[in-house]
Design an enzyme around this catalytic site. Structure first.
Site, short mmCIF file in Angstrom:
data_model
loop_
_atom_site.label_atom_id
_atom_site.label_comp_id
_atom_site.label_asym_id
_atom_site.label_seq_id
_atom_site.Cartn_x
_atom_site.Cartn_y
_atom_site.Cartn_z
N LYS A 1 53.95 32.55 33.13
CA LYS A 1 53.57 32.74 34.62
C LYS A 1 52.02 32.48 34.59
O LYS A 1 51.34 32.53 33.61
CB LYS A 1 54.08 33.90 35.13
CG LYS A 1 53.32 35.18 34.39
CD LYS A 1 54.21 36.57 34.87
CE LYS A 1 53.41 37.75 34.22
NZ LYS A 1 54.19 38.85 34.48
N TYR B 1 18.31 37.44 40.05
CA TYR B 1 18.61 37.75 41.36
C TYR B 1 18.37 39.21 41.32
O TYR B 1 18.66 39.96 40.54
CB TYR B 1 19.92 37.42 41.93
CG TYR B 1 20.34 36.09 42.45
CD1 TYR B 1 19.52 35.43 43.47
CD2 TYR B 1 21.29 35.54 41.66
CE1 TYR B 1 19.77 34.27 43.87
CE2 TYR B 1 21.51 33.99 42.47
CZ TYR B 1 20.71 33.67 43.12
OH TYR B 1 20.99 32.24 43.69
C1 LIG Z 1 54.36 39.58 33.27
C2 LIG Z 1 55.86 39.80 32.94
C3 LIG Z 1 56.41 40.06 31.56
C4 LIG Z 1 55.48 39.75 30.46
O1 LIG Z 1 54.60 40.82 30.09
P1 LIG Z 1 53.70 40.82 28.94
O2 LIG Z 1 52.95 42.56 29.33
O3 LIG Z 1 52.59 39.89 29.27
O4 LIG Z 1 54.27 40.81 27.66
C5 LIG Z 1 57.61 40.23 31.30
N1 LIG Z 1 58.51 40.76 32.48
C6 LIG Z 1 58.03 40.74 33.64
C7 LIG Z 1 58.76 40.98 34.85
C8 LIG Z 1 56.60 40.48 33.88
O5 LIG Z 1 56.11 40.44 35.22
#
Ligand SMILES: *Cc1c(COP(=O)(O)O)cnc(C)c1O
Length: 345
Positions: A35, A244
């Protein structure tokens, strides 16, 4: 050239997937969570490399993200959507062949009406109270759902990065209670859950951050290196200010390099005056404020004027940098900007 260089080591990514896969029994499938554009590293490149390493199933957050993954891996491997089936998603789910993880009776109804016969999974809430059907909600539709052969029942752990946290066992028990005897494939473990051990693995695991070199997978290989070119170096005399707001006043004469990246590249302004960059093996403190396109760094300790400084590299990984400002490696990765030259190794 004043473009900073983000090197993405796909062989390290693949090695991390194999290493996480080896943490569960051979019959258990290790999928991959890609994702947020593959945790900021490019969903297409990442998914393609992971498919070559052996990943046979992918997870994204929203349907739109599934397109790049589908394009990278071809038509056959399943791609799941954690966000489920939202209004207006039917076309993209159908065309890209994505599997929504339905989170509510509302989503279930929408899916069965819009795409009858299209594969789906169910996300269950085992206590995190973020996504998924609650136990009572699930109980009211489980029979109907199970008759339609859901491809996966899943839930997500809230505290999996804390090995001894009682929430882990509580969620495991809740998940088992909701799914035992259904005969459907199950998934509970992301990276943290994989490391919690076999009770948490079920049929499919779905790590994300560990693939990309982040905690809690302590044995991960680093995947990213961020090197920033020096535009100019000047002598700054004791008492002069840098950047800055005059927020840095030189306590002694020093050599300051101005380098070509800033908060527009995801280098958070909160790092002002706090981060360390590296000229090879030499630590060089960031001085003054992070500006949009530039950082100023005390390179006095470097014997030669450096041409590049590393913000992420062998001396400082994503979690080290995250610790400086009280965030997590996930946020460092997904915040990496679009202005870098991205080289895939
Ligand atoms: C992001 C996510 C994962 C992966 O989690 P990690 O901690 O990055 O391994 C798995 N399941 C769900 C529902 C997530 O939102």
């Amino acid at each position: 050239m004043a473009q900073a260089l983000l090197q993405i080591d796909l062989s390290a990514l693949q090695a991390n997937w194999r290493a996480l896969d080896a943490r569960s029994e051979p019959g258990i499938e290790t999928a991959a969570t890609v994702k947020a554009n593959g945790y900021g590293l490019g969903a297409g490149h990442v998914a393609h490399a992971l498919a070559h390493a052996g990943a046979r199933r992918f997870f994204v957050a929203i349907a739109e993200e599934g397109l790049a993954v589908r394009a990278a891996i071809g038509p056959d491997l399943p791609v799941h959507v954690y966000g489920g089936h939202m209004e207006g998603d039917a076309r993209i789910l159908h065309e890209a062949g994505l599997i929504p993880m339905l989170n509510s009776v509302e989503q279930l109804t929408r899916h069965l009406e819009a795409l009858p016969g299209h594969p789906f999974g169910i996300q269950l809430d085992s206590g995190m109270n973020r996504l998924g059907m609650e136990p009572a909600e699930w109980a009211s539709v489980a029979q109907i759902v199970l008759a339609q052969n859901p491809v996966l029942l899943m839930s997500h752990l809230a505290c999996a990065d804390e090995t001894g946290h009682p929430m882990n066992a509580a969620q495991l028990a809740q998940f088992v209670e909701m799914t035992e005897g259904t005969g459907a494939p199950r998934s509970l473990a992301a990276t943290g859950g994989v490391l919690l051990g076999p009770d948490y693995h079920f049929e499919i695991t779905r790590p994300g951050i560990g693939l990309y070199g982040g905690a809690p997978f302590a044995d991960a290989r680093a995947v990213v290196r961020l090197s920033i070119p020096v535009i100019q170096i000047r002598e700054v005399l004791q008492g002069e200010s840098v950047g800055y707001g005059n927020s840095f006043i030189a306590p002694r004469d020093m050599r300051v390099a101005t380098i070509a990246a800033g908060y527009a590249d995801g280098i958070q302004r909160a790092l002002s005056g706090r981060a360390t960059l590296w000229a090879g093996d030499i630590a060089c403190p960031l001085v003054g404020r992070v500006s949009m396109d530039l950082l100023t760094v005390d390179v006095s300790a470097a014997p030669e004027p450096p041409e590049w400084l590393d913000l992420l590299g062998p001396h400082q990984g994503i979690d080290d940098l995250a610790d400086v400002i009280g965030t997590i490696g996930y946020e460092i990765l997904t915040g990496l900007g679009q202005r870098y030259a991205r080289h895939y190794l």
